[in-house]
Design a protein around this motif. Structure first.
Motif, PDB file in Angstrom:
ATOM      1  N   ASP A   1      -6.209  -1.132  -4.805  1.00  0.00           N
ATOM      2  CA  ASP A   1      -5.186  -1.975  -3.419  1.00  0.00           C
ATOM      3  C   ASP A   1      -6.313  -2.180  -2.171  1.00  0.00           C
ATOM      4  O   ASP A   1      -7.516  -2.101  -2.051  1.00  0.00           O
ATOM      5  CB  ASP A   1      -5.114  -0.708  -2.315  1.00  0.00           C
ATOM      6  CG  ASP A   1      -4.294  -1.180  -1.114  1.00  0.00           C
ATOM      7  OD1 ASP A   1      -4.391  -2.216  -1.403  1.00  0.00           O
ATOM      8  OD2 ASP A   1      -4.143  -0.021  -0.305  1.00  0.00           O
ATOM      9  N   GLU A   2      -6.013  -3.847  -3.296  1.00  0.00           N
ATOM     10  CA  GLU A   2      -7.060  -4.816  -2.090  1.00  0.00           C
ATOM     11  C   GLU A   2      -8.170  -4.645  -2.398  1.00  0.00           C
ATOM     12  O   GLU A   2      -9.348  -5.131  -1.980  1.00  0.00           O
ATOM     13  CB  GLU A   2      -6.305  -5.204  -0.944  1.00  0.00           C
ATOM     14  CG  GLU A   2      -4.869  -5.377  -0.214  1.00  0.00           C
ATOM     15  CD  GLU A   2      -4.219  -6.570   0.041  1.00  0.00           C
ATOM     16  OE1 GLU A   2      -6.105  -7.706  -0.251  1.00  0.00           O
ATOM     17  OE2 GLU A   2      -3.466  -6.405   0.254  1.00  0.00           O
TER      18      GLU A   2
ATOM     19  N   SER B   1       0.772  -1.128  -0.200  1.00  0.00           N
ATOM     20  CA  SER B   1      -0.024  -0.209  -0.204  1.00  0.00           C
ATOM     21  C   SER B   1       0.677   1.800  -0.422  1.00  0.00           C
ATOM     22  O   SER B   1       0.757   2.688  -0.677  1.00  0.00           O
ATOM     23  CB  SER B   1      -0.786  -0.099   1.633  1.00  0.00           C
ATOM     24  OG  SER B   1      -1.349  -1.158   0.925  1.00  0.00           O
TER      25      SER B   1
HETATM   26 MG    MG Z   1      -2.112  -3.039   2.137  1.00  0.00          MG
END
Ligand code: MG
Ligand code: ADP
Length: 365
Positions: free
Chosen positions: A168-169, A49
């Motif tokens: 992000d995910e 991240s």
């Molecule tokens: Mg992360």
């Protein structure tokens, strides 16, 4: 738009007096090719991240530079970089309709970028069509499923026609089936738009299935960058070998003597060119061949039927895991016995240094 990362580093100061600083991202240099989808993969806390936030401009690097094509964007604010961001929690405005949510980023455009009302609506519908939610434009987020909400978030990221898409995910909050469907969807959208995309995930299967290239990270340090299959087939160290693959790679203690690999007392394979030493042996589950006269004999625990394949669960005293698991085509029969014997497929067996867990290569004939 090619993205160039040059010695990118992020150090977080320690919190409190005695705590140590964290090197979240350590000297990351890499060029993300134009129009490709790059997967950033690694366990929680490895710096994925932080890398993404530095590319987006939400976090400032401690050192290093970031280029979008020729543009040095390191000191630009997120709004001026032309990035679309999608997070794990969709973060839609609950009181706005889908249409209003997608329009939102366009309404804030100023100066030369400012669009007419008509242009904005057209763009919003284009983006909505791309993610197949154009039928849902008048609904509120609470009237959508998780997968639909995530599509709205993606449409909102796409509507500004970003140079770079950062995810992000994005699938973590979806159930298993939606996750599969949405990842195919993201892949399709990425191919259709040709936007250079960075996709962060801790899920190796997800990264493997969706990416043109994967970057495997550990504790802020890049371990390996290559096409997914190449990383799987040719891991650079034990960490990478263990991180990729389901079921995971089997790990055993071994010893090389006279260019032969020994596991326990048995010489299981030739390893040309390897010096005599203790080693860690990684064997992919598909690397075992049932062979009554094979050199590797394990204690049979259980045979799991999986339809197309069977999974043979066994134990071996040299194994560093509780079990040794092989995957065999279901056409084979595992004889009912105390033990099961195998020969090995050399290209599915990897040796690693006991000192630093780096790969020790040998010639596969
Ligand atoms: Mg992360
Ligand atoms: P990932 O996304 O791979 O799970 P992160 O990039 O979020 O990892 O975090 C990398 C490391 O940096 C972790 O050790 C994390 O605790 C630390 N970290 C992240 N953000 C901060 C912050 N704002 N302050 C201090 N440490 C942070």
């Amino acid at each position: 738009m090619e993205i160039v990362l040059q010695n990118l580093t992020k150090i977080f100061p320690g919190r409190g007096k005695s705590s140590e600083e964290v090197i979240a991202v350590n000297d990351f240099s890499f060029t993300l090719p134009d129009g490709k989808l790059v997967g950033l993969l690694g366990p929680s806390g490895c710096g994925k991240s932080t890398t993404l936030y530095m590319i987006s401009g939400l976090q400032k690097p401690s050192a290093g530079r970031i280029f979008f094509g020729e543009d040095d964007v390191t000191d630009l604010s997120p709004e001026n970089r032309g990035v679309g961001l999608v997070f794990q929690n969709y973060a839609l405005y609950p009181h706005l309709t889908v249409k209003q949510n997608i329009l939102f980023p366009l309404q804030n455009l100023r100066g030369a970028d400012k669009l007419s009302k008509k242009e904005m609506i057209e763009r919003a519908y284009e983006a909505a069509k791309l993610v197949q939610i154009d039928e849902l434009m008048e609904r509120k987020p609470s009237e959508l499923s998780g997968g639909q909400q995530q599509r709205v978030a993606i449409a909102r990221a796409l509507v500004k026609m970003p140079r770079v898409l950062l995810l992000d995910e994005p699938l973590s909050n979806l159930d298993a089936r939606l996750r599969l469907q949405t990842r195919e969807e993201i892949r399709r959208i990425q191919k259709e738009t040709g936007i250079t995309t960075v996709f962060v995930t801790h899920d190796q299967e997800e990264a493997m299935s969706i990416s043109d290239l994967i970057v495997v990270m550990k504790l802020g340090v890049v371990q390996q960058i290559d096409e997914p299959q190449a990383v799987y087939d040719d891991p650079t160290n034990l960490f990478v070998a263990k991180f990729l693959g389901t079921p995971p790679i089997n790990v055993l203690e071994g010893r090389v003597v006279g260019e032969k690999l020994y596991i326990g007392e048995s010489a299981v394979m030739d390893v040309p060119g390897v010096l005599d030493q203790e080693v860690i042996v990684g064997i992919r589950p598909e690397g075992f061949v049932l062979d009554a006269n094979g050199p590797l004999t394990c204690k049979l625990s259980n045979v799991e039927v999986m339809g197309r394949d069977i999974s043979v669960v066994s134990t071996h005293e040299s194994s560093l895991n509780p079990t040794v698991r092989s995957i065999i085509n279901a056409d084979n029969k595992v004889p009912a016995a105390e033990t099961v014997s195998y020969s090995l497929k050399p290209h599915k067996v990897f040796l690693f240094s006991k000192e630093d867990e780096s790969r020790i290569r040998f010639e596969v004939k």
